[in-house]
Design a protein around this motif. Structure first.
Motif, mmCIF file in Angstrom:
data_model
loop_
_atom_site.group_PDB
_atom_site.id
_atom_site.type_symbol
_atom_site.label_atom_id
_atom_site.label_comp_id
_atom_site.label_asym_id
_atom_site.label_seq_id
_atom_site.Cartn_x
_atom_site.Cartn_y
_atom_site.Cartn_z
ATOM 1 N N SER A 51 0.828 -1.204 0.000
ATOM 2 C CA SER A 51 0.000 0.000 0.000
ATOM 3 C C SER A 51 0.868 1.262 0.000
ATOM 4 O O SER A 51 0.620 2.195 -0.772
ATOM 5 C CB SER A 51 -0.924 -0.019 1.217
ATOM 6 O OG SER A 51 -1.721 1.129 1.250
ATOM 7 N N GLU A 54 2.554 2.000 -3.344
ATOM 8 C CA GLU A 54 1.704 2.492 -4.431
ATOM 9 C C GLU A 54 1.806 4.000 -4.571
ATOM 10 O O GLU A 54 1.595 4.542 -5.652
ATOM 11 C CB GLU A 54 0.249 2.089 -4.191
ATOM 12 C CG GLU A 54 -0.012 0.614 -4.421
ATOM 13 C CD GLU A 54 -1.454 0.217 -4.134
ATOM 14 O OE1 GLU A 54 -2.286 1.107 -3.854
ATOM 15 O OE2 GLU A 54 -1.739 -0.986 -4.199
ATOM 16 N N ARG A 82 5.757 -6.510 -10.461
ATOM 17 C CA ARG A 82 5.281 -5.160 -10.770
ATOM 18 C C ARG A 82 6.353 -4.308 -11.435
ATOM 19 O O ARG A 82 6.106 -3.164 -11.806
ATOM 20 C CB ARG A 82 4.818 -4.452 -9.506
ATOM 21 C CG ARG A 82 3.571 -5.030 -8.896
ATOM 22 C CD ARG A 82 3.186 -4.238 -7.669
ATOM 23 N NE ARG A 82 1.940 -4.700 -7.099
ATOM 24 C CZ ARG A 82 1.366 -4.159 -6.034
ATOM 25 N NH1 ARG A 82 1.928 -3.140 -5.424
ATOM 26 N NH2 ARG A 82 0.235 -4.633 -5.582
#
Length: 95
Positions: A51, A54, A82
């Motif tokens: 989180s 991000e 990612r």
């Protein structure tokens, strides 16, 4: 009169620490902030780390190996999938 431009101070290393044991997390953060002059942020799970990542970035991620439900290896695998190439250190207190 000579004007000297001061050399700017280097930015502190931004470090994300991930450990599901709050005491270990706090001791690690305190030590690195005090003796290594790192700018640290700590979270207690891989989900919390994802989180934060991000919306921000870090120079280095240090993660506990054995956490539930997401281990340090799982976190590293997701980050690499990612395309995140942030240097990553995994540690454990287990033998």
């Amino acid at each position: 009169m000579m004007i000297v431009n001061p050399v700017p101070e280097p930015s502190p290393v931004r470090l994300l620490i991930v450990d599901d044991e709050p005491v270990v997390l706090e001791v690690t953060r305190d030590y690195l902030n005090t003796f290594a002059s790192f700018q640290t942020e700590g979270v207690e799970s891989g989900e919390q780390a994802l989180s934060l990542l991000e919306t921000g970035s870090y120079d280095l991620i240090v993660s506990d190996y054995e956490m539930e439900p997401m281990s340090g290896i799982d976190l590293l695998r997701i980050l690499r999938q990612r395309g995140d190439t942030t240097p990553f250190i995994i540690f454990t207190g287990k033998g």
